[in-house]
Design a protein around this motif. Structure first.
Motif, PDB file in Angstrom:
ATOM      1  N   HIS A 192       0.802  -1.227   0.000  1.00  0.00           N
ATOM      2  CA  HIS A 192       0.000   0.000   0.000  1.00  0.00           C
ATOM      3  C   HIS A 192       0.833   1.274   0.000  1.00  0.00           C
ATOM      4  CE1 HIS A 192      -3.660  -2.362   0.777  1.00  0.00           C
ATOM      5  NE2 HIS A 192      -2.906  -3.075   1.608  1.00  0.00           N
ATOM      6  N   ILE A 193       1.737   1.416   0.950  1.00  0.00           N
ATOM      7  CA  ILE A 193       2.387   2.703   1.176  1.00  0.00           C
ATOM      8  C   ILE A 193       3.442   3.016   0.120  1.00  0.00           C
ATOM      9  CG2 ILE A 193       3.900   3.934   2.788  1.00  0.00           C
ATOM     10  CD1 ILE A 193       2.291   2.602   5.060  1.00  0.00           C
ATOM     11  N   VAL A 194       4.379   2.114  -0.097  1.00  0.00           N
ATOM     12  CA  VAL A 194       5.458   2.382  -1.056  1.00  0.00           C
ATOM     13  C   VAL A 194       4.921   2.555  -2.480  1.00  0.00           C
ATOM     14  CG1 VAL A 194       7.582   1.486  -2.079  1.00  0.00           C
ATOM     15  CG2 VAL A 194       7.210   1.291   0.389  1.00  0.00           C
ATOM     16  N   PRO A 195       4.022   1.682  -2.959  1.00  0.00           N
ATOM     17  CA  PRO A 195       3.503   1.896  -4.318  1.00  0.00           C
ATOM     18  C   PRO A 195       2.797   3.236  -4.487  1.00  0.00           C
ATOM     19  CG  PRO A 195       3.018  -0.332  -3.570  1.00  0.00           C
ATOM     20  CD  PRO A 195       3.527   0.416  -2.384  1.00  0.00           C
ATOM     21  N   ALA A 196       2.040   3.659  -3.470  1.00  0.00           N
ATOM     22  CA  ALA A 196       1.273   4.897  -3.595  1.00  0.00           C
ATOM     23  C   ALA A 196       2.182   6.114  -3.673  1.00  0.00           C
ATOM     24  CB  ALA A 196       0.309   5.031  -2.420  1.00  0.00           C
ATOM     25  N   VAL A 197       3.144   6.219  -2.771  1.00  0.00           N
ATOM     26  CA  VAL A 197       4.002   7.405  -2.772  1.00  0.00           C
ATOM     27  C   VAL A 197       4.952   7.397  -3.964  1.00  0.00           C
ATOM     28  CG1 VAL A 197       5.863   6.448  -1.309  1.00  0.00           C
ATOM     29  CG2 VAL A 197       5.365   8.907  -1.269  1.00  0.00           C
ATOM     30  N   THR A 198       5.383   6.219  -4.394  1.00  0.00           N
ATOM     31  CA  THR A 198       6.275   6.122  -5.553  1.00  0.00           C
ATOM     32  C   THR A 198       5.549   6.527  -6.833  1.00  0.00           C
ATOM     33  OG1 THR A 198       7.539   4.359  -4.476  1.00  0.00           O
ATOM     34  CG2 THR A 198       7.773   4.589  -6.870  1.00  0.00           C
ATOM     35  N   ALA A 199       4.304   6.092  -6.970  1.00  0.00           N
ATOM     36  CA  ALA A 199       3.518   6.458  -8.154  1.00  0.00           C
ATOM     37  C   ALA A 199       3.274   7.957  -8.207  1.00  0.00           C
ATOM     38  CB  ALA A 199       2.195   5.696  -8.153  1.00  0.00           C
ATOM     39  N   ALA A 200       3.001   8.566  -7.059  1.00  0.00           N
ATOM     40  CA  ALA A 200       2.760  10.008  -7.010  1.00  0.00           C
ATOM     41  C   ALA A 200       4.020  10.778  -7.382  1.00  0.00           C
ATOM     42  CB  ALA A 200       2.281  10.416  -5.624  1.00  0.00           C
ATOM     43  N   ALA A 201       5.170  10.331  -6.882  1.00  0.00           N
ATOM     44  CA  ALA A 201       6.428  10.997  -7.213  1.00  0.00           C
ATOM     45  C   ALA A 201       6.726  10.873  -8.700  1.00  0.00           C
ATOM     46  CB  ALA A 201       7.562  10.401  -6.392  1.00  0.00           C
ATOM     47  N   GLU A 202       6.515   9.691  -9.259  1.00  0.00           N
ATOM     48  CA  GLU A 202       6.777   9.464 -10.682  1.00  0.00           C
ATOM     49  C   GLU A 202       5.871  10.336 -11.541  1.00  0.00           C
ATOM     50  OE1 GLU A 202       6.846   5.770 -13.930  1.00  0.00           O
ATOM     51  OE2 GLU A 202       6.472   5.385 -11.794  1.00  0.00           O
ATOM     52  N   ALA A 203       4.591  10.434 -11.168  1.00  0.00           N
ATOM     53  CA  ALA A 203       3.652  11.245 -11.936  1.00  0.00           C
ATOM     54  C   ALA A 203       4.018  12.725 -11.892  1.00  0.00           C
ATOM     55  CB  ALA A 203       2.229  11.049 -11.405  1.00  0.00           C
ATOM     56  N   ALA A 204       4.633  13.156 -10.785  1.00  0.00           N
ATOM     57  CA  ALA A 204       5.030  14.556 -10.641  1.00  0.00           C
ATOM     58  C   ALA A 204       6.417  14.829 -11.202  1.00  0.00           C
ATOM     59  CB  ALA A 204       4.991  14.946  -9.164  1.00  0.00           C
ATOM     60  N   ARG A 206       9.236  13.624 -10.047  1.00  0.00           N
ATOM     61  CA  ARG A 206      10.203  13.758  -8.963  1.00  0.00           C
ATOM     62  C   ARG A 206      11.005  12.466  -8.808  1.00  0.00           C
ATOM     63  NH1 ARG A 206      10.405  17.767  -5.791  1.00  0.00           N
ATOM     64  NH2 ARG A 206      11.283  16.513  -4.114  1.00  0.00           N
ATOM     65  N   PRO A 207      12.167  12.543  -8.161  1.00  0.00           N
ATOM     66  CA  PRO A 207      12.969  11.326  -7.944  1.00  0.00           C
ATOM     67  C   PRO A 207      12.230  10.319  -7.076  1.00  0.00           C
ATOM     68  CG  PRO A 207      14.255  13.314  -7.520  1.00  0.00           C
ATOM     69  CD  PRO A 207      12.829  13.751  -7.666  1.00  0.00           C
ATOM     70  N   GLU A 208      12.683   9.088  -7.126  1.00  0.00           N
ATOM     71  CA  GLU A 208      12.096   8.052  -6.294  1.00  0.00           C
ATOM     72  C   GLU A 208      12.205   8.450  -4.826  1.00  0.00           C
ATOM     73  OE1 GLU A 208      12.806   3.288  -5.518  1.00  0.00           O
ATOM     74  OE2 GLU A 208      13.190   4.147  -7.502  1.00  0.00           O
ATOM     75  N   PRO A 209      11.117   8.392  -4.079  1.00  0.00           N
ATOM     76  CA  PRO A 209      11.127   8.918  -2.715  1.00  0.00           C
ATOM     77  C   PRO A 209      11.878   8.027  -1.735  1.00  0.00           C
ATOM     78  CG  PRO A 209       9.006   7.918  -3.191  1.00  0.00           C
ATOM     79  CD  PRO A 209       9.778   7.907  -4.481  1.00  0.00           C
ATOM     80  N   ARG A 210      12.434   8.650  -0.714  1.00  0.00           N
ATOM     81  CA  ARG A 210      13.019   7.910   0.404  1.00  0.00           C
ATOM     82  C   ARG A 210      11.887   7.344   1.267  1.00  0.00           C
ATOM     83  NH1 ARG A 210      16.643  12.243   3.339  1.00  0.00           N
ATOM     84  NH2 ARG A 210      16.792  10.563   4.889  1.00  0.00           N
ATOM     85  N   ILE A 211      12.071   6.131   1.744  1.00  0.00           N
ATOM     86  CA  ILE A 211      11.111   5.494   2.640  1.00  0.00           C
ATOM     87  C   ILE A 211      11.857   5.201   3.941  1.00  0.00           C
ATOM     88  CG2 ILE A 211       9.413   3.664   2.923  1.00  0.00           C
ATOM     89  CD1 ILE A 211       8.964   5.336   0.400  1.00  0.00           C
ATOM     90  N   VAL A 212      11.713   6.096   4.903  1.00  0.00           N
ATOM     91  CA  VAL A 212      12.417   5.974   6.176  1.00  0.00           C
ATOM     92  C   VAL A 212      11.444   5.364   7.185  1.00  0.00           C
ATOM     93  CG1 VAL A 212      13.766   7.157   7.951  1.00  0.00           C
ATOM     94  CG2 VAL A 212      13.775   8.004   5.584  1.00  0.00           C
ATOM     95  N   ALA A 213      11.520   4.051   7.361  1.00  0.00           N
ATOM     96  CA  ALA A 213      10.574   3.339   8.217  1.00  0.00           C
ATOM     97  C   ALA A 213      11.015   3.411   9.671  1.00  0.00           C
ATOM     98  CB  ALA A 213      10.469   1.885   7.775  1.00  0.00           C
TER      99      ALA A 213
END
Length: 308
Positions: A192-204, A206-213
């Motif tokens: 859920h989380i990584v695919p959603a934020v990665t898709a949003a960054a790609e559509a905008a 922007r570089p692939e986002p950092r995921i700091v868990a």
């Protein structure tokens, strides 16, 4: 994999000198970063600036500053000052906060949090990058009559958001450098989380986002007892909708079920699961739940994994 720890104590507020001492210990153990929460006590960017200046080589960050009751101009000043003080090793974490703390502490209505997040980030980014802003939104205005740039605040401060819900992830992917999910297990991250934020960054674009868990956990020989401690320490998050959802998406019932507890092999295996789920960095929280001996044992393992 990049590994770090939070230096906020689950049992008490540490004096500044003690925090600096712990930060040195973290660096010497081989850890990459130290992070500070924001409550109504310490100002986390100031504490991060002190620690980062006193402990060369250690990345420092805030996880995370609620945006309600704050303004992009002021947050930019804090973040840039910390960046200049640490020689470019500061990471700014922002959060939506909670309705209870916002309305009880600040006396502000907790309205349109996603809209405020979008406007806050839109105003903040140019401030961090150029020192200038001319933003007029529905919920806030940020305009610089003269430059707000801080000398030495380079590179521009990276911005991370404690986002886990669909709307917050979309805004964060479009406008931030990454996210700071907490109490989101490998399943929730991967599905859920990584695919959603990665898709949003790609559509905008922007570089692939950092995921700091951010992951509660400790190396311990008494996992059952420590999980009971974790249940008490983490129970309050089970009443917050965003955390409730993350726990459920992780396939679990309680926040304490997400605590990574056990011997070195067990903890190392769980860290690998987070990496495989898309985490680019893992920050262990609540490592003091089972006492100082286990905390040191935990930091030693994390340092070994970080170096390896």
């Amino acid at each position: 994999m990049t590994l770090g720890v939070t230096l906020s104590s689950t049992a008490r507020q540490l004096p500044v000198d003690s925090t600096v001492r712990l930060a040195r210990e973290a660096r010497d153990a081989g850890l990459h970063s130290a992070w500070f929460g924001q409550s109504f006590a310490y100002d986390s960017p100031s504490l991060a600036a002190i620690v980062g200046r006193e402990v060369p080589g250690l990345e420092v960050g805030t996880a995370a500053i609620p945006i309600f009751g704050r303004h992009p101009l002021l947050v930019s000043s804090q973040a840039q000052t910390a960046q200049a003080a640490t020689g470019g090793r500061y990471h700014l974490g922002l959060a939506l906060g909670t309705r209870h703390l916002t309305e009880t502490g600040f006396g502000l209505p907790y309205r349109r949090p996603i809209g405020l997040l979008r406007e806050f980030l839109t105003a903040l980014r140019p401030l961090l990058e150029t020192g200038d802003a001319d933003f007029h939104g529905e919920l806030l205005t940020a305009r610089t009559p003269y430059s707000a740039a801080v000398p030495g605040a380079r590179p521009p401060v990276p911005v991370l958001v404690a986002a886990m819900g669909p709307q917050a992830l979309r805004v964060s992917g479009e406008l931030a450098d990454g996210i700071l999910p907490f109490l989101a297990g490998p399943r929730a991250l991967a599905e859920h989380i990584v695919p959603a934020v990665t898709a949003a960054a790609e559509a905008a674009g922007r570089p692939e986002p950092r995921i700091v868990a951010l992951v509660p956990g400790a190396v311990t020989s008494d996992a059952e007892r420590v999980r009971q401690n974790a249940a008490e320490a983490l129970a309050l998050y089970e009443r917050v909708p965003s955390y409730q959802r993350a726990i459920e998406l992780s396939g679990l019932d309680r926040a304490a079920d997400l605590a990574v507890l056990g011997d070195e092999e067990t903890v190392a295996a769980e860290i690998r699961r987070y990496r495989e789920a898309g985490a680019t960095e893992v920050v262990f929280t609540a490592t003091d739940l089972s006492g100082e001996d286990d905390r040191r044992r935990t930091w030693e393992l994390l340092g070994e994994l970080s170096r390896g």
